[in-house]
Motif scaffolding. Structure first.
Motif, short mmCIF file in Angstrom:
data_model
loop_
_atom_site.label_atom_id
_atom_site.label_comp_id
_atom_site.label_asym_id
_atom_site.label_seq_id
_atom_site.Cartn_x
_atom_site.Cartn_y
_atom_site.Cartn_z
N UNK A 50 0.84 -1.20 0.00
CA UNK A 50 0.00 0.00 0.00
C UNK A 50 0.87 1.24 0.00
N UNK A 51 0.29 2.34 -0.43
CA UNK A 51 0.97 3.63 -0.32
C UNK A 51 1.08 3.99 1.17
N UNK A 52 1.96 4.91 1.47
CA UNK A 52 2.12 5.36 2.85
C UNK A 52 0.80 5.88 3.41
N UNK A 53 0.08 6.63 2.61
CA UNK A 53 -1.19 7.19 3.06
C UNK A 53 -2.19 6.09 3.42
N UNK A 54 -2.32 5.08 2.57
CA UNK A 54 -3.25 3.99 2.86
C UNK A 54 -2.78 3.16 4.05
N UNK A 55 -1.47 2.92 4.17
CA UNK A 55 -0.95 2.20 5.35
C UNK A 55 -1.30 2.95 6.62
N UNK A 56 -1.17 4.27 6.60
CA UNK A 56 -1.50 5.07 7.77
C UNK A 56 -2.99 4.99 8.09
N UNK A 57 -3.83 5.01 7.09
CA UNK A 57 -5.27 4.91 7.31
C UNK A 57 -5.62 3.56 7.91
N UNK A 78 3.47 5.87 10.50
CA UNK A 78 4.34 7.01 10.23
C UNK A 78 3.44 8.25 10.09
N UNK A 79 3.73 9.26 10.85
CA UNK A 79 2.96 10.50 10.74
C UNK A 79 3.42 11.26 9.50
N UNK A 80 2.46 11.64 8.70
CA UNK A 80 2.78 12.39 7.49
C UNK A 80 3.09 13.84 7.87
N UNK A 81 4.11 14.41 7.26
CA UNK A 81 4.42 15.82 7.58
C UNK A 81 3.32 16.73 7.05
N UNK A 82 3.07 17.79 7.81
CA UNK A 82 2.11 18.79 7.37
C UNK A 82 2.75 19.68 6.33
N UNK A 83 2.01 19.98 5.29
CA UNK A 83 2.53 20.87 4.24
C UNK A 83 2.10 22.29 4.52
N UNK A 84 3.01 23.23 4.33
CA UNK A 84 2.69 24.65 4.53
C UNK A 84 1.94 25.20 3.36
#
Length: 84
Positions: A50-57, A78-84
């Motif tokens: 899975x993508x990182x996003x789907x693994x996190x979900x 893994x916490x995804x970094x917040x984008x500015x």
């Protein structure tokens, strides 16, 4: 954390909590996940990436399901970094 480590810790948390792929999938889908049940099952068994996003979900869904259990095996994510 590597993708494999995250998948393995998620699998172990699901197993130790006594959850099924179907239990997890229902909650995962309810919080916005996009996988089909067969993909969830394949991921938990280590044969689907899975993508990182789907693994996190997936990990978040596991964590939410096991929060109220007496023993709390936690799936790390893994916490995804917040984008500015």
């Amino acid at each position: 954390m590597t993708a494999y480590t995250q998948q393995r810790s998620t699998h172990l948390a699901v197993h130790h909590a006594g959850l099924t792929s179907a239990d997890l999938w229902v909650h995962y889908y309810a919080i916005g996940g996009q996988l089909e049940l067969f993909e969830m099952d394949a991921y938990l068994h280590g044969v689907y990436e899975l993508s990182q996003s789907e693994r996190n979900t997936v990990a978040m869904a596991v964590n939410e399901l096991i929060d109220e259990l007496p023993q709390r095996p936690r799936a790390e994510f893994v916490r995804l970094p917040l984008l500015d």
